[in-house]
Each structure stands twice: as C-alpha cells, then as structure tokens.
Design a protein around this motif. Structure first.
Motif, short mmCIF file in Angstrom:
data_model
loop_
_atom_site.label_atom_id
_atom_site.label_comp_id
_atom_site.label_asym_id
_atom_site.label_seq_id
_atom_site.Cartn_x
_atom_site.Cartn_y
_atom_site.Cartn_z
N THR A 88 0.84 -1.21 0.00
CA THR A 88 0.00 0.00 0.00
C THR A 88 0.87 1.25 0.00
O THR A 88 2.08 1.19 0.24
CB THR A 88 -0.93 0.04 1.23
OG1 THR A 88 -0.14 0.30 2.40
CG2 THR A 88 -1.69 -1.28 1.40
N THR A 89 0.23 2.38 -0.22
CA THR A 89 0.96 3.64 -0.29
C THR A 89 1.58 4.04 1.04
O THR A 89 2.55 4.79 1.09
CB THR A 89 0.02 4.78 -0.75
OG1 THR A 89 -1.15 4.78 0.09
CG2 THR A 89 -0.40 4.60 -2.19
N THR A 90 1.01 3.55 2.12
CA THR A 90 1.50 3.94 3.46
C THR A 90 2.19 2.79 4.19
O THR A 90 2.62 2.96 5.33
CB THR A 90 0.34 4.43 4.33
OG1 THR A 90 -0.65 3.39 4.43
CG2 THR A 90 -0.31 5.67 3.74
N ALA A 91 2.27 1.62 3.57
CA ALA A 91 2.85 0.40 4.17
C ALA A 91 2.00 -0.14 5.31
O ALA A 91 2.42 -1.01 6.05
CB ALA A 91 4.28 0.63 4.65
N ASP A 92 0.77 0.40 5.45
CA ASP A 92 -0.16 -0.14 6.44
C ASP A 92 -1.58 -0.12 5.88
O ASP A 92 -1.79 0.19 4.69
CB ASP A 92 -0.07 0.63 7.77
CG ASP A 92 -0.41 2.12 7.63
OD1 ASP A 92 -1.15 2.48 6.69
OD2 ASP A 92 0.07 2.91 8.45
N ALA A 93 -2.56 -0.45 6.72
CA ALA A 93 -3.93 -0.60 6.26
C ALA A 93 -4.60 0.72 5.88
O ALA A 93 -5.67 0.72 5.26
CB ALA A 93 -4.76 -1.30 7.33
N GLY A 122 20.31 -7.08 13.33
CA GLY A 122 21.57 -6.37 13.46
C GLY A 122 21.44 -4.95 12.95
O GLY A 122 20.35 -4.38 12.92
N ALA A 123 22.55 -4.37 12.52
CA ALA A 123 22.54 -3.01 11.98
C ALA A 123 22.00 -3.05 10.56
O ALA A 123 22.54 -3.76 9.70
CB ALA A 123 23.94 -2.43 12.01
N ILE A 124 20.94 -2.31 10.29
CA ILE A 124 20.35 -2.24 8.96
C ILE A 124 20.08 -0.79 8.60
O ILE A 124 20.14 0.10 9.46
CB ILE A 124 19.04 -3.06 8.84
CG1 ILE A 124 17.94 -2.43 9.72
CG2 ILE A 124 19.26 -4.52 9.21
CD1 ILE A 124 16.56 -3.02 9.48
N SER A 125 19.77 -0.55 7.34
CA SER A 125 19.40 0.79 6.87
C SER A 125 17.93 0.79 6.49
O SER A 125 17.44 -0.17 5.90
CB SER A 125 20.24 1.20 5.66
OG SER A 125 21.60 1.37 6.02
N GLN A 126 17.24 1.87 6.84
CA GLN A 126 15.84 2.04 6.47
C GLN A 126 15.65 3.40 5.82
O GLN A 126 16.22 4.39 6.28
CB GLN A 126 14.93 1.97 7.70
CG GLN A 126 14.65 0.60 8.24
CD GLN A 126 13.53 0.63 9.28
OE1 GLN A 126 13.32 1.62 9.96
NE2 GLN A 126 12.81 -0.46 9.38
N GLU A 194 7.19 -4.10 5.39
CA GLU A 194 7.18 -3.96 3.93
C GLU A 194 8.44 -4.58 3.32
O GLU A 194 8.38 -5.29 2.31
CB GLU A 194 7.07 -2.48 3.57
CG GLU A 194 6.87 -2.20 2.10
CD GLU A 194 6.67 -0.71 1.85
OE1 GLU A 194 5.66 -0.34 1.22
OE2 GLU A 194 7.52 0.08 2.30
N ASP A 195 9.60 -4.30 3.93
CA ASP A 195 10.86 -4.83 3.41
C ASP A 195 10.92 -6.35 3.51
O ASP A 195 11.45 -7.03 2.62
CB ASP A 195 12.04 -4.20 4.15
CG ASP A 195 12.23 -2.72 3.82
OD1 ASP A 195 11.63 -2.26 2.82
OD2 ASP A 195 12.96 -2.03 4.56
N ILE A 196 10.39 -6.90 4.61
CA ILE A 196 10.36 -8.36 4.76
C ILE A 196 9.45 -8.97 3.69
O ILE A 196 9.76 -10.02 3.10
CB ILE A 196 9.92 -8.75 6.18
CG1 ILE A 196 11.06 -8.46 7.17
CG2 ILE A 196 9.49 -10.22 6.26
CD1 ILE A 196 10.71 -8.67 8.62
N GLY A 197 8.32 -8.32 3.40
CA GLY A 197 7.44 -8.79 2.34
C GLY A 197 8.14 -8.83 1.00
O GLY A 197 7.99 -9.78 0.22
#
Length: 330
Positions: A88-93, A122-126, A194-197
């Motif tokens: 979705t546009t907002t990554a949620d419902a 661990g250390a990740i980028s978002q 969203e990234d896991i999806g």
C-alpha cells in the motif's frame, strides 16, 4: 446558552504511569486525557506511539519528566502482523493498494523465514516512509505525501536487536507473517514489514502493531485508559509509580545528609565509587531520589537534579510526618 466549563484544579503529581495506549489515540491525545484525569500540573510522554498502534506508553508527570529522555533512547519491543501479497501507499492498512501479488505459502518454510529474519537482524538501513512525522523544511513528510509530493529521504541506520518471523493469518483470515521485534529508537516497523514482504517476493503491509516493552517496562505494569476512567481519584493516583521507575538500569548511590545537600546544589562529591555512566542518586535521611549523575575518577557529577520542592512533594505523597523536618536540612 452553553453551561460554563468547569475549571480543573491542577495539582503537583510526580511519577510515571504506564498506559496501555488504545488504538486511535495519538500519544499526545492519550497524555492529555490522563493528565486531565489526574489533574496533574506538568506532564510529558516518552516518545510517540502511532495512533494505529496500541501498547506500552510511559507517561511522565512532574519530576519524572526530567528523565523522559531515557525512554526515548531505550530499545522497544513490538508484535506486528503484516498481510502478505499486498503493498500500500503507506505500508499499512490506511493506504491505497499499490500492487497485489500471489502468495506461495508452501515456499515459506521455517528455514526460509529464519533466513529472512537473519537478513534483517543487526545493523540495517531504512528509508523513512513518506507517511511519517519526520520534517523537511519545517513541514512533516506526511503533509507532502497528502499533496502527492515525494521527498527524497536518506536511509537511516537502525539496529534490530532481535527478530522472529512466523506464518499466521491476519484478523480477516488473509495469509500474513507475525513479527516479534526488539529494535533501536527510530525504527519504522511498517517499513520493516514492507521490506520483509519484498524479501519474501510477494510484498506485505502492516495490519496490526502492538508495543509490548520499552526500556524494560512491559505490559504487565500497564493500566488501560478505560480502567483509569472507571477509577476514583485515589485509585488513579495509586497507578502513578515513583520517578525512579525510569532509572531501573542506573547504578544506585546513596549520600549522607551533608553530601546530599551539596549534591542538590550542583556540587560534585568525592567517594570510592567505581566509574559509571548512569547513576541514580538518593539521600539517606529521608530516603529520597535527588537526581541522576555519573561517576568519573571517584567524583560523582550531577546531570539532572530534582528541586527541594519536588522532593518534598514526592515525600508528602505518601505521608510520613517525620520526613518533613529532615528534608529542610537537604
């Protein structure tokens, strides 16, 4: 003619109330509601919890607001459910559907889910979502998003301390993944879902989010807003815990009457304490929180101090008449 509004008589309240924030309330809405119920003079929360999320929200009153920054920096734990197959546009419902893809549940073996969890631990980028409260030129990103404007957002470093991913169904019976996440400040769980999806190849968006712990403070000690509203004033005040609840990871140091008075004046004290970055400092007689500091080379250095009036009001909250005369010497 409208009836005149009753003016609330405010009073000093010092401590921490652990609220199980309900859905639909912003953190500030919840704070203002509880502040009104307690008739408290001064209040602040310990960082925002999205209106679409429920769970642990420590609310600080009076002297406890001096230590609210500690919870802003603390690790948080969430339980989230992300529906698979739809982004979705907002990554949620709340957002509009952007894309739908088939979901091959047979391919999501425990081994694959574990590998994806490891990928995001661990250390990740978002990249912060456009629908967030981050500001660009004094304007929140979600305001730009509502206008259809996309703002370039640099990726931010965050830390996922622990992550478990398992298959489940959401409240509507759609295929989903359950995420149990312990993360650093600034982590967007919507973005993580969203990234896991995307890593699973089918996309996802968040359908449920609940904070279960912040800085070691969990749901077990929380009270709901509904329960608080049903209480009388005395019962509500009993839900307010001492300010030192926020200092449970600090090293305690207790000072003599003489040193306590000097410390409250902002003076360093000398002793045989080992070096420590975070120290909660108490007076011995009466036993009362004085503030926080740190120790370097045998010196106790003040960082944040309570005022003598705040200390007196805290002591008088649980009446002990013999304490009052002693406090005058601090």
């Amino acid at each position: 003619m409208n009836a005149p509004r009753t003016r609330v008589q405010r009073r000093p309240v010092h401590g921490v109330l652990l609220l199980d924030k309900p859905l639909g309330f912003s953190s500030n809405d919840a704070l203002q509601k509880v502040k009104w119920l307690l008739r408290a003079e001064k209040a602040g929360h310990t960082g925002t919890l999205d209106p679409l999320a429920s769970g642990v929200l420590p609310l600080c009153f009076g002297a406890a607001t001096k230590f609210s920054q500690l919870q802003l920096e603390a690790a948080k734990t969430y339980v989230a459910i992300a529906r698979l197959g739809t982004t979705t546009t907002t990554a949620d419902a709340e957002g509009e559907v952007v894309r739908e893809r088939p979901v091959d549940l047979a391919a999501f073996t425990p081994g694959r889910l574990q590998a994806v969890a490891a990928q995001f631990t661990g250390a990740i980028s978002q990249v912060p979502p456009m629908h967030s409260a981050l500001k660009k030129d004094g304007k929140a990103l979600y305001e730009y998003a509502r206008e259809g404007i996309e703002i370039e957002r640099p990726a931010r470093a965050v830390t996922i301390h622990a992550l478990a991913v398992s298959l489940c169904e959401d409240a509507d019976g759609f295929a989903a993944v359950k995420l149990v996440v312990t993360c650093s400040k600034g982590t967007y769980i919507r973005t993580l879902g969203e990234d896991i999806g995307e890593a699973l190849g089918c996309g996802a968006h968040l359908r449920f989010l609940r904070r279960t712990d912040t800085g070691g403070l969990g749901l077990d000690g929380c009270v709901t807003l509904e329960a608080l509203e049903a209480m009388d004033e005395e019962q509500r005040l009993l839900q307010v815990q001492p300010p030192q609840l926020l200092l449970h990871e600090h090293t305690p140091v207790t000072l003599s009457e003489y040193d306590a008075g000097r410390f409250l004046s902002g003076m360093r004290r000398s002793g045989d304490w080992p070096d420590a970055d975070a120290v909660a400092v108490y007076g011995a007689q009466p036993h009362a929180l004085l503030g926080v500091g740190h120790v370097r080379a045998g010196e106790l250095i003040p960082d944040r101090l309570l005022s003598p009036l705040e200390i007196q009001q805290i002591l008088e909250g649980t009446p002990r008449p013999t304490d009052r005369g002693i406090l005058e010497t601090l």
